[in-house]
Design an enzyme around this catalytic site. Structure first.
Site, mmCIF file in Angstrom:
data_model
loop_
_atom_site.group_PDB
_atom_site.id
_atom_site.type_symbol
_atom_site.label_atom_id
_atom_site.label_comp_id
_atom_site.label_asym_id
_atom_site.label_seq_id
_atom_site.Cartn_x
_atom_site.Cartn_y
_atom_site.Cartn_z
ATOM 1 N N GLY A 29 0.835 -1.206 0.000
ATOM 2 C CA GLY A 29 0.000 0.000 0.000
ATOM 3 C C GLY A 29 0.868 1.254 0.000
ATOM 4 O O GLY A 29 0.656 2.178 -0.796
ATOM 5 N N HIS A 30 1.865 1.275 0.888
ATOM 6 C CA HIS A 30 2.792 2.418 0.924
ATOM 7 C C HIS A 30 3.576 2.508 -0.393
ATOM 8 O O HIS A 30 3.772 3.593 -0.939
ATOM 9 C CB HIS A 30 3.817 2.254 2.053
ATOM 10 C CG HIS A 30 3.233 2.204 3.427
ATOM 11 N ND1 HIS A 30 3.191 1.045 4.176
ATOM 12 C CD2 HIS A 30 2.681 3.165 4.210
ATOM 13 C CE1 HIS A 30 2.646 1.305 5.362
ATOM 14 N NE2 HIS A 30 2.318 2.573 5.408
ATOM 15 N N GLN A 54 -1.237 11.218 17.388
ATOM 16 C CA GLN A 54 -2.454 10.626 16.825
ATOM 17 C C GLN A 54 -2.823 9.310 17.502
ATOM 18 O O GLN A 54 -3.777 8.655 17.109
ATOM 19 C CB GLN A 54 -2.349 10.484 15.309
ATOM 20 C CG GLN A 54 -1.345 9.465 14.816
ATOM 21 C CD GLN A 54 -1.123 9.612 13.319
ATOM 22 O OE1 GLN A 54 -0.579 10.605 12.840
ATOM 23 N NE2 GLN A 54 -1.563 8.625 12.562
ATOM 24 N N GLY A 139 -3.629 7.149 0.942
ATOM 25 C CA GLY A 139 -4.366 5.938 0.599
ATOM 26 C C GLY A 139 -5.817 6.043 1.044
ATOM 27 O O GLY A 139 -6.100 6.461 2.172
ATOM 28 N N ASP A 142 -7.546 4.730 4.437
ATOM 29 C CA ASP A 142 -7.910 5.618 5.552
ATOM 30 C C ASP A 142 -8.812 6.717 4.994
ATOM 31 O O ASP A 142 -8.411 7.868 4.843
ATOM 32 C CB ASP A 142 -6.641 6.178 6.191
ATOM 33 C CG ASP A 142 -5.777 5.068 6.754
ATOM 34 O OD1 ASP A 142 -6.179 4.484 7.772
ATOM 35 O OD2 ASP A 142 -4.735 4.743 6.155
ATOM 36 N N SER A 178 -0.177 -2.120 8.430
ATOM 37 C CA SER A 178 0.990 -2.452 9.263
ATOM 38 C C SER A 178 0.570 -3.256 10.487
ATOM 39 O O SER A 178 1.382 -3.956 11.085
ATOM 40 C CB SER A 178 1.668 -1.160 9.726
ATOM 41 O OG SER A 178 1.852 -0.290 8.637
ATOM 42 N N ARG A 179 -0.694 -3.148 10.872
ATOM 43 C CA ARG A 179 -1.145 -3.829 12.091
ATOM 44 C C ARG A 179 -1.583 -5.276 11.830
ATOM 45 O O ARG A 179 -1.827 -6.014 12.786
ATOM 46 C CB ARG A 179 -2.298 -3.057 12.721
ATOM 47 C CG ARG A 179 -1.873 -1.696 13.265
ATOM 48 C CD ARG A 179 -3.040 -0.953 13.864
ATOM 49 N NE ARG A 179 -2.631 0.214 14.630
ATOM 50 C CZ ARG A 179 -2.738 1.463 14.188
ATOM 51 N NH1 ARG A 179 -3.227 1.711 12.990
ATOM 52 N NH2 ARG A 179 -2.355 2.473 14.951
#
Ligand code: AMP
Length: 271
Positions: A29-30, A54, A139, A142, A178-179
């Site tokens: 994605g990144h 955040q 992206g 989010d 990432s999670r």
């Protein structure tokens, strides 16, 4: 690729400059955002900064995955020219002025994570002012973050062109995040159901635009709950304003946030 730690070193040989803000732990994605920027600009800058403001106190700031050496290799292979890796002290030398984006920040993620978007908007504006990009890449994974950044840029006349790119998924449909590495094995096998249910909602509404949105939401929520998901929200929205929509309209998207075990997943699809 240059690695830069101080904003004063952010000087570029060519323009336009494309910018991709990230918190690292890079996945496809990144890398899609970086490759697109590299194609569209003379110079691509990526920031790697796990922004403490955040995260709420009970969230996973200290556990957030960090591996600068691996990220630097991946960024370089994606055509990035400058990797900006500031410290927390560089970004926040003191308690800072905050950017609150009213309206679009308040629902959905804003209810579950009330301080999140002020942290995001503030750091994104600070990074924009340090990097001074011509274009910035985000992206749609989010979705509400995209709406918040868009509204901030419009309201504060920030001179940057925003580009929003569609979500990159694993082969089974799970949105890359990432999670995801923190999902227990059994939860990882269940997690793609979130996307499958959203995709089904989207195709149902496409084929019958007059279908009852509340009953579609009820059925899908019951289905996901029966499969072990704890639903935080599931809705049809207008993504520009992040308000729930009771009927189909062009550009609307289904959004969901749900927990599997301790891991929170968010996803959304266009109708
Ligand atoms: P993060 O490092 O999680 O702050 O994400 C940095 C940027 O990558 C944000 O604009 C995200 O929306 C974007 N991003 C994260 N996951 C995905 C994905 N699966 N597909 C596309 N973009 C993504």
């Amino acid at each position: 690729m240059r690695i830069v730690r101080e904003p004063g070193e952010l000087e570029f040989s060519g323009r336009p400059v494309g910018f991709v803000p990230t918190m690292g732990a890079f996945h496809e994605g990144h890398l899609q955002l970086m490759r697109t920027s590299a194609r569209e600009n003379d110079c691509t800058v990526v920031s790697l900064f796990v922004n403490p403001t955040q995260f709420a106190p009970h969230e996973d700031l200290s556990k957030y995955p960090r591996n600068e050496a691996r990220d630097a290799e991946l960024a370089e292979s994606a055509g990035v020219d400058v990797l900006f890796v500031p410290t927390v002290d560089t970004i926040y030398p003191r308690q800072t002025t905050e950017v609150h984006v009213s309206g679009v920040s308040e629902r959905f993620e804003g209810v579950v994570r009330p301080t999140h978007f002020a942290g995001v908007a503030t750091v994104v504006l600070k990074l924009f002012n340090m990097v001074r990009p011509d274009r910035a890449y985000f992206g749609l994974k989010d979705l509400q973050q995209c709406a918040v950044v868009r509204r901030m840029v419009e309201d504060l006349n920030v001179p940057v062109e925003l580009r929003f790119l569609e979500t990159v998924r694993e082969h089974d449909g799970l949105a890359m995040s990432s999670r995801n590495v923190y999902l227990a094995h059994e939860d990882r096998t269940r997690a793609p159901r979130l996307y499958q249910v959203l995709a089904h909602l989207a195709s149902t509404l496409r084929s019958d635009p007059h279908a009852s949105v509340p009953s579609l939401v009820d059925d899908a929520s019951a289905q996901l709950r029966s499969e072990g998901f704890e639903i935080q929200y599931l809705a049809l929205v207008d993504p520009k304003i992040m308000e729930p929509s009771a009927i189909f309209h062009p550009g609307c998207r289904w959004i969901v946030a749900a927990k599997l075990g301790n891991i929170r997943l968010i996803d959304n699809v266009p109708v």
